[in-house]
Design an enzyme around this catalytic site. Sequence first.
Site, PDB file in Angstrom:
ATOM      1  N   PRO A  64      -2.261   3.298  -0.255  1.00 17.72           N
ATOM      2  CA  PRO A  64      -2.802   3.535   1.081  1.00 17.72           C
ATOM      3  C   PRO A  64      -1.909   4.483   1.873  1.00 17.72           C
ATOM      4  O   PRO A  64      -0.678   4.398   1.795  1.00 17.72           O
ATOM      5  CB  PRO A  64      -2.817   2.133   1.708  1.00 17.72           C
ATOM      6  CG  PRO A  64      -2.907   1.207   0.540  1.00 17.72           C
ATOM      7  CD  PRO A  64      -2.124   1.859  -0.561  1.00 17.72           C
ATOM      8  N   CYS A  65      -2.522   5.385   2.628  1.00 20.67           N
ATOM      9  CA  CYS A  65      -1.738   6.426   3.303  1.00 20.67           C
ATOM     10  C   CYS A  65      -0.786   5.848   4.341  1.00 20.67           C
ATOM     11  O   CYS A  65       0.223   6.457   4.668  1.00 20.67           O
ATOM     12  CB  CYS A  65      -2.669   7.454   3.952  1.00 20.67           C
ATOM     13  SG  CYS A  65      -3.818   6.776   5.156  1.00 20.67           S
ATOM     14  N   GLN A  66      -1.074   4.629   4.853  1.00 22.23           N
ATOM     15  CA  GLN A  66      -0.153   4.037   5.824  1.00 22.23           C
ATOM     16  C   GLN A  66       1.223   3.812   5.218  1.00 22.23           C
ATOM     17  O   GLN A  66       2.222   3.725   5.915  1.00 22.23           O
ATOM     18  CB  GLN A  66      -0.692   2.689   6.333  1.00 22.23           C
ATOM     19  CG  GLN A  66      -1.911   2.806   7.213  1.00 22.23           C
ATOM     20  CD  GLN A  66      -3.184   2.800   6.397  1.00 22.23           C
ATOM     21  OE1 GLN A  66      -3.174   3.000   5.185  1.00 22.23           O
ATOM     22  NE2 GLN A  66      -4.305   2.587   7.070  1.00 22.23           N
TER      23      GLN A  66
END
Length: 501
Positions: free
Chosen positions: A104-106
């Site tokens: 996930p990009c987070q």
Amino acid sequence: MNKTTRTIHKKIARLQAGGKPRVLDLFAGCGGISLGFLAAGFSIAGAVEFDSEAAASHGRNFHGGDTPHSQARDITQTSPNQLARDLQVGPTTEAFDVLVGGPPCQAFARVGRPKLREVDNHAEAFKHDSRAQLYIDYLRYVEAFAPLAVVVENVPDVLNHGGQNIAEEIAEVLESKGYICRYTLLNAAFYGVPQMRERMILVAYRCELADSVTFPEPTHFIDLPPGYEGTRSVALKFLNCKIADDAHHYVHAPKAARSLPPAVTAEDALGDLPTIDARKLLKSGALRRGARRFDQPIPYDKEPHTAYAKLMRTWPGFEAPTALSDHVIRYLPRDYPLFARMNPGDQYPQAYEHAMEMFEEHLKLLAKQGLKIKPDSQQYEEIKASIVPPYDVGKFPNKWRKMWRDQPARTLMAHLGKDSYSHIHYDSKQARTISVREAARLHSFPDGFVFCGTMNPAFRQIGNAVPPLLAKAVATHMMKTLKQSERETADEPRREAAAVS
């Protein structure tokens, strides 16, 4: 020759002997990438997925429901060695040839570029950020399994996420580990998927294997609507400004020629599926509130009407059942008449206008019957609530959309697991949101692919997945590179011998 280099050459020799490239799918979901790679001739040897229902779907579709392969795993709590033992795939470094997935990009938001270059030596810097831990473990999996090739998929915004070009940072880290790497933006509609889904795709090869990275040529053509070009422009913001030279791993996607077949449309994809008349089912009592389980098979009543529909029914290894068990829809009694009134392309502001018209028409009908409703009375508000959705037009302009039958669908999101208003069926006679099986069709999952759980988890699994046909295009192109590299590696001793003689 160091240990890693020996491992790489051993894997190359195995492929030269006819072995299939073995794939480990991280953040695998239900298996969109896995299905595409399987169809391209790869072997799906393992997966890591945190969500229990998605993990169960992956295990059922690719390993017959075998327990070790159906088990949900937290990558932060599962070491590469433990995974290799659990899946009984042999020594860790020799277990897999290709690693695919996308954290996930987070996970990258607070990870600075200087630290990324030596992330394994700076674990303490990230121990208070659980999101960054996902990226650390992802890189450790690459380090531990020494794959010949790596594929990372993510949303376009990773090119400008909180001021960072995350794709570029991933490329730099992989490059430091001995890979040649490039990334681009690909739209699924150009590869036979009936959905305009834009994704960042990053591909890396071991330097022993290849000296360049290219991407698959489109197979279909479409003029993307302005919204998609706008999304691409925002995503490419860093590449269009003064630091553009810093994004040296980005390459432009291959262009689609107008002479290619037109993109697969929503009607191409869904037209052969059994009709579901939502208002009729509601009136008969067959459609009621409650969890939608996959326990009421609906037989096909039409023959495949397009090449795409035929593919969805005949996909090797995932052939269609005699009846569909997941062709189920949401219980939305207030909105079925409104869905019928909406025009293709209408979004929530237009839907709200239609609803207010329907409300006024109802008040006039009551007045003709001698019942006048006072504005702002309790009865007035109750009638309005039974017809008009309560959402603020200014806050939810894109919450709803009625599909066009003659265009690919817009992007399917994981939010489908909460509601399906973003994909209202183009057929006004059916007057409903799409079913689970229709969402799967729009994503290019064949009819024989099984989603574990009930309706909401299945919608979420589909929205989170990589479209299998897009994954297949990437995998097929990668297979050509691997085969070419095999031939070149096999020829190397002969070239050396010739040079000596």
